[in-house]
Design an enzyme around this catalytic site. Structure first.
Site, PDB file in Angstrom:
ATOM      1  CB  ILE A  10      -4.095   2.180  -2.032  1.00  0.00           C
ATOM      2  CG1 ILE A  10      -3.950   3.683  -2.290  1.00  0.00           C
ATOM      3  CG2 ILE A  10      -4.080   1.424  -3.351  1.00  0.00           C
ATOM      4  CD1 ILE A  10      -2.659   4.083  -2.964  1.00  0.00           C
ATOM      5  CG  ASP A  11      -3.436  -2.815   0.994  1.00  0.00           C
ATOM      6  OD1 ASP A  11      -3.247  -3.205  -0.169  1.00  0.00           O
ATOM      7  OD2 ASP A  11      -2.586  -2.922   1.889  1.00  0.00           O
ATOM      8  CB  VAL A  12      -9.367   0.101   2.521  1.00  0.00           C
ATOM      9  CG1 VAL A  12     -10.874   0.165   2.712  1.00  0.00           C
ATOM     10  CG2 VAL A  12      -8.684  -0.264   3.839  1.00  0.00           C
ATOM     11  N   GLY A  37      -9.689  -3.747  -2.001  1.00  0.00           N
ATOM     12  CA  GLY A  37     -10.581  -4.778  -1.490  1.00  0.00           C
ATOM     13  C   GLY A  37     -12.028  -4.516  -1.861  1.00  0.00           C
ATOM     14  CG  ASP A  87      -1.759   1.263   1.328  1.00  0.00           C
ATOM     15  OD1 ASP A  87      -2.898   1.275   0.825  1.00  0.00           O
ATOM     16  OD2 ASP A  87      -1.266   2.252   1.908  1.00  0.00           O
TER      17      ASP A  87
END
Length: 402
Positions: free
Chosen positions: A172-174, A177, A144
């Site tokens: 950004i990971d969230v 997802g 991220d």
């Protein structure tokens, strides 16, 4: 195993083989699990990395791991071992959905890449999450912070005269997802109409550029390279924290009507009639002149008083809370932000699924699992001929996988 529950959610009966780890993939699969999907979390003998991301902890378990792994069952499958590979392949064959975030090409050696899985299970929805895709960026690590840096997000975050900053969460990971969950649901709808599975691929960089919305559009559509502005907005003024008699308050005027109401409440109605501040564009062009005038007026009262007065007038504003205060605010206005995953002594407080459903609400029957907590039962089930799912009380799997 004690959990024998026919789940009421809209994804009830769908089996998810979760070969992901850390954040983007596990967040995606947790959202699916909340909505009733049976998620089997496949872990290496060392377990998901986030099990060791401490502090903080709850009863010795990393709260990072707890945040994104409820409603799942854990099984350890060592893909370097023939028996582990065979069990993993059988799980993929039975699954409706497979989610993985291995390095591009990393599952080929184990026979778990999309082509291999599709050959045994043509109806599979196979979701791959990478940092930068499978072509020119395949060699780049998918973290991220790296995506925040190279996407330009960090260049937009921080004070104008200070260094670039990372966001306070792995945003950004969230987003990735979330985007992956949307893609899976769209692919499921396509499968329900055609019987056809497919490969869906998401990337951290793609999600970052999409999620930066107006800022990336400024460059793509307008040829303008955005820059750091601290807490100011490039297109709206005011849209920032402003000092009051005792602290700071976020104050927003998203349109001319809201700005006029703001001016009336702070006893400065003349500002709304000033040609420098008449429209959104005017206010943004003259933000350096407008801000001190607003600060002067807001100094007359403390933040809490301004909050009540401005909200009553329809002007968006709010205090800058700490996380605990944010949770308590949500609790106070009836959003019920905390949901206990599991029951009794095993229950773990977690943040509630963000969407309510009138007919098929999320549920939280399982706490985040210990490493290989459900391994014996899952491995036994995978070793037997295809049949009822044991933890569903003998119910058949609903999905269309062969």
């Amino acid at each position: 195993m004690a959990e024998l529950d026919t789940r009421p959610g809209p994804l009830d009966g769908l089996l998810v083989a979760d070969f992901s780890r850390v954040l983007a993939g596990p967040y995606c699969t947790m959202l699916l699990a909340d909505l009733g999907a049976d998620v089997i979390k496949v872990e290496s003998p060392g377990g998901d990395d986030t099990r060791g991301w401490v502090p903080p902890t709850r009863d010795g378990v990393a709260t990072y791991y707890l945040a994104i792994n409820r409603n799942k069952r854990s099984v350890v499958l060592d893909l370097r071992d023939p028996a582990g590979r065979a069990a993993a392949a059988e799980l993929a064959r039975r699954a409706d959905i497979m989610v993985q975030n291995f390095k591009p090409g990393g599952l080929v050696r184990y026979g778990l890449d999309y082509d291999a899985v599709r050959a045994a299970n043509p109806a599979i929805i196979y979701a791959s999450i990478t940092g930068f895709g499978t072509t020119g960026g395949a060699h780049l690590p998918g973290y991220d912070l790296m995506a925040q840096a190279v996407s330009g997000l960090m260049s937009l975050t921080g004070e104008a005269d200070g260094p670039p900053q990372r966001a306070g969460i792995s945003v950004i990971d969230v987003m990735t997802g979330l985007h992956t969950a949307i893609a899976i649901l769209a692919a499921l709808h396509h499968r329900s109409a055609t019987g056809e599975g497919q490969h869906v691929e998401s990337t951290l960089l793609g999600s970052a550029l999409s999620g930066m919305v107006n800022q990336t559009s400024a460059y793509v559509a307008g040829g303008v390279v955005p820059f750091r502005m601290g807490n100011s907005h490039p297109s709206l003024t005011p849209y920032e924290p402003l000092p009051t008699a005792d602290g700071e308050l976020i104050v927003t005027a998203g349109n001319d009507r809201q700005f006029r109401r703001l001016c009336e409440v702070i006893a400065a109605p003349q500002l709304a009639d000033d040609p420098r501040f008449a429209t959104t564009g005017d206010r943004t062009a003259h933000r350096a002149q407008l801000r001190p005038l607003l600060v002067e007026a807001l100094a007359a009262r403390p933040s809490a008083e301004w909050f009540d007065l401005l909200i009553a007038a329809g002007v968006p504003c709010g205090p800058i809370n700490t996380v605990d205060a944010g949770v308590e605010l949500a609790r106070g206005i009836g959003l019920r932000p905390v949901a206990t995953a599991g029951e009794g002594a095993d229950g773990v407080p977690t943040v509630r699924h963000p969407v309510d459903f009138s007919a098929t609400p999320p549920s939280y029957p399982l706490p985040p699992p210990a490493l290989d907590q459900h391994g014996d039962q899952i491995r036994a089930w995978l070793a037997a001929p295809t049949g009822p799912v044991p933890w569903r009380g003998g119910a058949e799997q609903r999905g269309t996988s062969p």
